[in-house]
Scaffold this motif. Structure first.
Motif, mmCIF file in Angstrom:
data_model
loop_
_atom_site.group_PDB
_atom_site.id
_atom_site.type_symbol
_atom_site.label_atom_id
_atom_site.label_comp_id
_atom_site.label_asym_id
_atom_site.label_seq_id
_atom_site.Cartn_x
_atom_site.Cartn_y
_atom_site.Cartn_z
ATOM 1 N N ALA A 281 0.833 -1.210 0.000
ATOM 2 C CA ALA A 281 0.000 0.000 0.000
ATOM 3 C C ALA A 281 0.867 1.259 0.000
ATOM 4 N N LEU A 282 1.951 1.261 0.796
ATOM 5 C CA LEU A 282 2.822 2.441 0.845
ATOM 6 C C LEU A 282 3.505 2.672 -0.495
ATOM 7 N N ASN A 283 3.991 1.606 -1.122
ATOM 8 C CA ASN A 283 4.614 1.747 -2.441
ATOM 9 C C ASN A 283 3.643 2.359 -3.436
ATOM 10 N N GLU A 284 2.391 1.880 -3.427
ATOM 11 C CA GLU A 284 1.383 2.396 -4.345
ATOM 12 C C GLU A 284 1.095 3.877 -4.080
ATOM 13 N N ALA A 285 0.974 4.231 -2.802
ATOM 14 C CA ALA A 285 0.649 5.621 -2.443
ATOM 15 C C ALA A 285 1.752 6.574 -2.900
ATOM 16 N N PHE A 286 3.012 6.196 -2.654
ATOM 17 C CA PHE A 286 4.123 7.067 -3.072
ATOM 18 C C PHE A 286 4.174 7.195 -4.592
ATOM 19 N N ASN A 287 3.934 6.102 -5.295
ATOM 20 C CA ASN A 287 3.965 6.161 -6.762
ATOM 21 C C ASN A 287 2.843 7.040 -7.311
ATOM 22 N N ILE A 288 1.644 6.937 -6.714
ATOM 23 C CA ILE A 288 0.527 7.781 -7.175
ATOM 24 C C ILE A 288 0.872 9.251 -7.000
ATOM 25 N N LEU A 289 1.352 9.600 -5.816
ATOM 26 C CA LEU A 289 1.660 11.010 -5.531
ATOM 27 C C LEU A 289 2.743 11.533 -6.466
ATOM 28 N N SER A 290 3.754 10.711 -6.714
ATOM 29 C CA SER A 290 4.839 11.136 -7.607
ATOM 30 C C SER A 290 4.346 11.305 -9.035
ATOM 31 N N ASP A 291 3.616 10.292 -9.521
ATOM 32 C CA ASP A 291 3.125 10.359 -10.908
ATOM 33 C C ASP A 291 2.145 11.507 -11.101
ATOM 34 N N PHE A 292 1.253 11.687 -10.134
ATOM 35 C CA PHE A 292 0.243 12.732 -10.262
ATOM 36 C C PHE A 292 0.892 14.112 -10.228
ATOM 37 N N ASN A 293 1.926 14.247 -9.408
ATOM 38 C CA ASN A 293 2.640 15.515 -9.311
ATOM 39 C C ASN A 293 3.296 15.864 -10.638
ATOM 40 N N HIS A 294 3.801 14.841 -11.338
ATOM 41 C CA HIS A 294 4.478 15.078 -12.612
ATOM 42 C C HIS A 294 3.502 15.434 -13.727
ATOM 43 N N THR A 295 2.238 15.140 -13.561
ATOM 44 C CA THR A 295 1.259 15.502 -14.594
ATOM 45 C C THR A 295 0.994 17.005 -14.620
ATOM 46 N N GLY A 296 1.386 17.701 -13.539
ATOM 47 C CA GLY A 296 1.093 19.131 -13.452
ATOM 48 C C GLY A 296 -0.307 19.413 -12.963
ATOM 49 N N GLN A 297 -1.073 18.360 -12.665
ATOM 50 C CA GLN A 297 -2.411 18.548 -12.108
ATOM 51 C C GLN A 297 -2.296 18.571 -10.587
ATOM 52 N N GLY A 298 -3.414 18.643 -9.929
ATOM 53 C CA GLY A 298 -3.399 18.585 -8.473
ATOM 54 C C GLY A 298 -2.974 19.890 -7.843
ATOM 55 N N SER A 299 -2.601 19.808 -6.571
ATOM 56 C CA SER A 299 -2.313 21.031 -5.807
ATOM 57 C C SER A 299 -0.924 21.578 -6.097
ATOM 58 N N ILE A 300 0.031 20.705 -6.486
ATOM 59 C CA ILE A 300 1.439 21.096 -6.666
ATOM 60 C C ILE A 300 1.911 21.857 -5.413
ATOM 61 N N CYS A 301 1.592 21.310 -4.257
ATOM 62 C CA CYS A 301 1.957 21.959 -2.996
ATOM 63 C C CYS A 301 2.243 20.875 -1.955
ATOM 64 N N SER A 302 1.427 20.740 -0.937
ATOM 65 C CA SER A 302 1.639 19.721 0.095
ATOM 66 C C SER A 302 1.178 18.351 -0.402
ATOM 67 N N GLN A 303 1.863 17.302 0.098
ATOM 68 C CA GLN A 303 1.437 15.937 -0.182
ATOM 69 C C GLN A 303 1.449 15.139 1.118
ATOM 70 N N ALA A 304 0.486 14.221 1.237
ATOM 71 C CA ALA A 304 0.383 13.460 2.483
ATOM 72 C C ALA A 304 -0.195 12.085 2.228
ATOM 73 N N ILE A 305 0.225 11.146 3.072
ATOM 74 C CA ILE A 305 -0.383 9.813 3.118
ATOM 75 C C ILE A 305 -1.023 9.659 4.487
ATOM 76 N N MET A 306 -2.307 9.341 4.509
ATOM 77 C CA MET A 306 -3.036 9.101 5.750
ATOM 78 C C MET A 306 -3.188 7.589 5.919
ATOM 79 N N LEU A 307 -2.604 7.053 6.976
ATOM 80 C CA LEU A 307 -2.651 5.617 7.217
ATOM 81 C C LEU A 307 -3.574 5.303 8.389
ATOM 82 N N ILE A 308 -4.615 4.528 8.111
ATOM 83 C CA ILE A 308 -5.608 4.176 9.128
ATOM 84 C C ILE A 308 -5.545 2.672 9.330
#
Length: 1025
Positions: A281-308
């Motif tokens: 799950a952690l590997n997937e979360a980091f990859n999503i955040l990295s890939d999404f950040n590179h698209t130029g979409q999203g907040s392009i600011c803070s990033q976080a993983i919430m683990l419950i």
């Protein structure tokens, strides 16, 4: 006749009139400048509150033993059984105030609301309330400087809410006040920067029962803290990854209300089984955040993983070393579910080693307070930077204030408040957020409606393309009940200006451009039953200092022209004194909000005082008032005409005509009653509640708008549509427009009309239809013949007269489907397809008994004494019901419940072709031929239709105007979820700060040696080199 009276008078003054073409770009720039100044005034009031709050906190020393009796908003003026005031419930003077909708308030003091799940006398709250008392002076001073201000407030990071003016808060029927200022959008936007978030939820077997319920509520509470500038996704994990919405595999979506509710619905499908593989799950979360950040979409600011989760068997430092160290750009927030602390060390290490926060959630009551902790962590960089970013929210409804239209739309301007004490600098302590509300109608007051023309309007949108104000925005439904639509605050401009399929206008405004755009539009009127087709020119620019952009729509033709008349003040004042004169109270001729002594004045009273020089403090629109005076003089002769009609009994002997009325382009109205007010058939007509037929902030009256689109000199007849399920009316309205010159470029200066009894109108029609024009006086056919049906319909196909009285007001196509179908085929009428992206449709939904109690933290709070027993019962259920382990859904009693839900609909409207004066037709039916004749009534929007009644033609279905829900298949639903419209990010971002103290990262029992663990990432980095 009354039209001729007015036209002649306007022509008399033609030499004193100057016609001007409206410069749309200059107009929108001027309006944007006015709004900018108004918004700046509000933000300066908030800035003064920030300075006062930070200064007061700087001087305050925390005292754990402080005792302070403050005004608790729930307890004020409450007494015990002996008649003594309750503790924190001292006497608090409240008086109705018209500026606050006559609510009882105290304009000298603020009071304090504390959430139900917090202790009123907690030392942190008492100290915060004590030092924030200094804000009272600033609240009062702000209100003195700007009397148009309404609510001002301070939302504390500790949870209390100080509000001015002071008002009493009433709990709901369960004794609960669910309001917590920290999960309001204005607080979250001001406190934090935009963020991309991946939420990981453990659904392994150990999470069954109450733990999974708490986990779901934790996810739901996190979603509450996300706003329109944030992006997110939710992944459940055991041995495998399970995207809560499989369609959104590997990406993030905007955290608008629609998306968040969509994910909430899918949370119910989660069930617990198997083994938790957190590393996947952690590997997937980091990859999503990295890939999404590179698209130029999203907040392009803070990033976080919430683990419950209920535990972690490892610290997963190799994963963090691979993806996140040494920069630690992705914060890790860990939520330990359950009472056990066996895995607390690992979870806290993960949070602390990645600039996050650890918290343990044992019961449903703990959820909200613990979720809030992450906001304070995300606010640290902004606090250390001491950047007091001004934020503005999207439009929302204030439940406490109402006007004659229902609930009031607001936007909030807010700023964060920081601790300036030196010893806390690296900790970045957020004290709270201050704000003030701005009613959207305040924006409309800055807009000179008279310069926008009959169909023109102004509108504003946010950086996300959502509507702040637009005449087509419909935030409420079920008229009478005035219920809010769930997604009313995130209606996109493209959903009301839907003819712009390529979003050219929307995207230009989101990108804060200045320019012009034109398109043909189809504007619905009269409760959506009728349509006006016209070409609009749109002019737009940004409102500096805000995230908003402003647009102005002007209709081509007479809508692009404005004229100035000239009369003396004495002439105009004389004619304003007539008792039949009134002005549009929602238009701003004079600003009556600036000084309390003016608030009771109507606009007409204010103008008279202003012109007589009796109120030097009154600020008025001189240009508009000059035009009002001109219109008053020019329209005055119609009063004498109406009087002569009233005296001439033969003209209206049976009192069929009840009301005559006139309206001008300046919002001036004249009304004459030919019967007593109590005898009026339609008691609501032209009254304040009849919004469609009076001048208001959004539009001209319906009878004025429709008359303006008719050929000059012709009358528009219509039957008002009721809001009830059965549309039956007892009156007919007729109106016509008055143009200054007989050409398209001439502005429409006024409209006049009458309202008469339907029975009177129908009787006149039947009398006229029976008259025979043949030389011998014998007609081969008449409406009395049983072989024909006669109808009188309007240009939109609605029946005004029929031999069957019950058909009055019905759509002709529903009664004579075959004939209407032929008229459409022949081109006599045309069908126009319309769309409603703010509709509400009935849907059958499964509801679960008792589900609400589990997922509502406040209802759970009220049941606190039952939790231990609940856990025990759930344990026994889990132990005995093995099948639950394998089921796809938790067992629950379900039933179908019909609800109203947001949907998209398509529906038709119909318009006659003006050039066709008379048409005959034959319809070949299954066993007969049906003939008909349609003829236009001269100088009107009416058509007489004579139909052969002997041939029923039942094989042709009726033509209905009922809306059809647009249903999207799964593939389209997925595409709509993935589709991200262009948006503009907030200009400021405070994601990180090198001085940030990451050691403030939560607490758990038995954790002492965390400092050594925190060094591990640094050691790993050294050894890896």
């Amino acid at each position: 006749m009354q039209r001729d009276q007015c036209s002649e008078k306007y022509k008399e003054y033609e030499k004193d009139v100057a016609i001007e073409e409206i410069d749309g770009l200059q107009l929108v720039k001027k309006l944007a400048k006015n709004m900018e100044e108004m918004f700046h005034k509000k933000s300066e009031a908030v800035r003064r509150l920030v300075e006062a709050a930070e200064e007061a906190h700087l001087k305050h020393e925390f005292d754990a033993d402080l005792q302070y009796e403050y005004f608790n908003a729930v307890l004020i003026n409450e007494r015990d059984k002996d008649g003594n005031f309750l503790e924190l419930g001292k006497e608090f003077i409240l008086a109705p105030n018209d500026h606050f909708n006559n609510l009882p308030v105290n304009i000298s003091l603020s009071d304090v609301q504390v959430p139900t799940n917090m202790y009123n006398k907690d030392p942190a709250i008492v100290n915060g309330v004590y030092w924030s008392e200094s804000l009272n002076k600033v609240f009062v001073d702000n209100f003195d400087r700007d009397p148009s201000l309404i609510w001002q407030y301070f939302g504390s990071a500790k949870g209390f809410f100080r509000q001015y003016p002071g008002i009493k808060w009433e709990p709901d029927e369960n004794g609960v006040i669910a309001f917590d200022c920290r999960n309001r959008k204005w607080y979250i936007q001001a406190a934090t920067s935009p963020k991309d978030v991946v939420i990981l939820v453990d659904v392994s077997g150990s999470m069954k029962g109450l733990r999974l319920t708490i986990a779901k509520q934790t996810v739901s509470s996190i979603l509450d803290t996300l706003g329109d500038d944030d992006f997110f996704n939710i992944i459940a994990y055991n041995e495998e990854l399970h995207y809560v919405e499989p369609c959104l595999n590997g990406t993030l979506v905007q955290a608008d209300r629609t998306n968040k509710e969509h994910f909430r619905e899918h949370l119910d499908k989660l069930f617990a089984k198997g083994i938790g593989m957190l590393d996947i799950a952690l590997n997937e979360a980091f990859n999503i955040l990295s890939d999404f950040n590179h698209t130029g979409q999203g907040s392009i600011c803070s990033q976080a993983i919430m683990l419950i989760t209920d535990g972690a068997v490892d610290t997963y430092d190799t994963i963090f070393a691979k993806y996140n160290w040494p920069d630690r750009k992705v914060r890790i927030f860990t939520y330990l579910i359950g009472r056990e602390a066996a895995f607390a060390d690992n979870l806290k290490w993960m949070a602390c080693a990645n600039k996050g926060f650890f918290t343990q959630i044992s019961t449903l009551a703990d959820v909200q307070e613990n979720v809030m902790e992450y906001l304070h962590v995300l606010s640290r960089p902004k606090v250390i930077d001491q950047e007091h970013d001004v934020v503005w929210t999207e439009a929302y409804i204030d439940s406490t204030l109402t006007d004659d239209q229902g609930l009031v739309l607001m936007t909030t301007v807010a700023m964060p408040v920081f601790s300036k004490q030196n010893e806390t600098r690296s900790k970045g302590i957020l004290l709270g957020v201050v704000g003030t509300d701005v009613p959207v109608k305040e924006l409309l007051k800055t807009i000179p409606k008279y310069k926008l023309g009959i169909h023109g309007y102004a509108f504003a949108i946010t950086n996300n393309g959502y509507i702040l104000t637009h005449p087509e925005l419909r935030p409420l439904y079920e008229e009478g009940k005035k219920r809010r639509k769930p997604n009313y605050s995130s209606v996109d401009l493209s959903e009301v200006e839907w003819e712009d399929r390529d979003d050219v206008l929307r995207n230009a405004m989101v990108n804060r451009k200045t320019g012009k755009f034109s398109m043909e539009v189809k504007k619905t009127v009269d409760k959506g039953k009728r349509v006006l087709v016209m070409t609009n020119d749109y002019y737009y620019t940004d409102i500096k200092g805000t995230p908003f952009s402003l647009g102005v729509a002007l209709s081509r033709g007479h809508g692009k022209y404005f004229f100035r008349g000239n009369v003396t003040i004495e002439e105009g004042l004389h004619d304003l004194e007539h008792p039949d004169v009134s002005l549009a109270d929602e238009w701003s001729y004079c600003n009556t909000d600036l000084h309390p002594e003016h608030r009771h004045l109507s606009q007409l009273e204010a103008i008279k005082l202003y012109l007589k020089g009796k109120e030097p403090l009154l600020q008025c629109d001189k240009e508009l008032i000059q035009e009002v005076l001109f219109d008053a003089v020019v329209s005055a002769p119609i009063e004498a005409y109406w009087t002569s009609l009233a005296l001439n009994k033969s003209e209206n002997s049976d009192k069929g005509v009840e009301v005559a009325f006139l309206g001008t382009r300046t919002g001036l109205s004249r009304i004459n009653l030919f019967v007593g007010a109590e005898q009026l058939t339609n008691q609501d007509f032209l009254k304040a509640g009849d919004k469609e037929n009076i001048f208001n902030a959004d539009h001209f009256p319906l009878w004025y708008r429709r008359a303006a689109e008719q050929i000059p000199g012709s009358f528009v007849y219509s039957i008002p549509f009721s809001t009830g399920p059965v549309n039956k009316s007892n009156v007919v309205t007729a109106s016509t427009s008055i143009q200054l010159l007989d050409e398209r470029k001439s502005p429409v200066v006024a409209a006049v009309g009458i309202q008469m009894k339907l029975e009177f109108f129908q009787r006149k029609f039947w009398t006229a239809s029976r008259q025979c024009a043949s030389l011998d006086g014998k007609c081969s056919i008449s409406c009395d013949d049983e072989t024909v049906n006669c109808y009188l319909i309007d240009n939109n196909g609605f029946i005004l007269v029929s031999e069957d009285y019950t058909q009055t007001g019905d759509f002709f196509g529903e009664i004579e489907g075959a004939v209407m179908n032929k008229l459409l085929t022949m081109g006599s009428f045309k069908r126009i397809t319309l769309y409603d992206y703010q509709a509400m449709c009935r849907a059958n939904k499964e509801s679960s008994d008792g589900a609400r109690g589990l997922l509502d933290p406040y209802h759970a709070f009220l049941s606190a004494v039952k939790w231990i027993m609940t856990e025990l019962v759930l344990f026994l259920v889990e132990f005995n019901l093995c099948s639950w382990w394998h089921s796809d859904m938790t067992a629950k009693a379900q039933k179908l419940k019909q609800t109203l839900e947001p949907c998209d609909t398509e529906y038709p409207a119909f318009v006659s072709e003006r050039t066709i004066k008379e048409t005959t037709g034959n319809i070949a039916c299954e066993d007969c031929s049906k003939s008909f004749v349609i003829q236009q009534i001269p100088s009107s929007n009416l058509f007489m239709v004579v139909v052969d009644s002997s041939c029923l033609c039942e094989s042709v279905a009726p033509i209905t105007m009922a809306p059809i829900e647009i249903r999207y298949n799964e593939s389209l639903k997925c595409e709509r979820l993935k589709a991200q419209k262009i948006r503009r990010r907030p200009e400021s971002c405070h994601g990180f700060h090198p001085e940030e103290n990451a050691r403030e990262c939560g607490a758990a029992p038995g954790l002492q040696a965390l400092t050594v663990l925190l060094l591990l990432p640094l050691l790993l980095m050294l050894f890896s080199r």
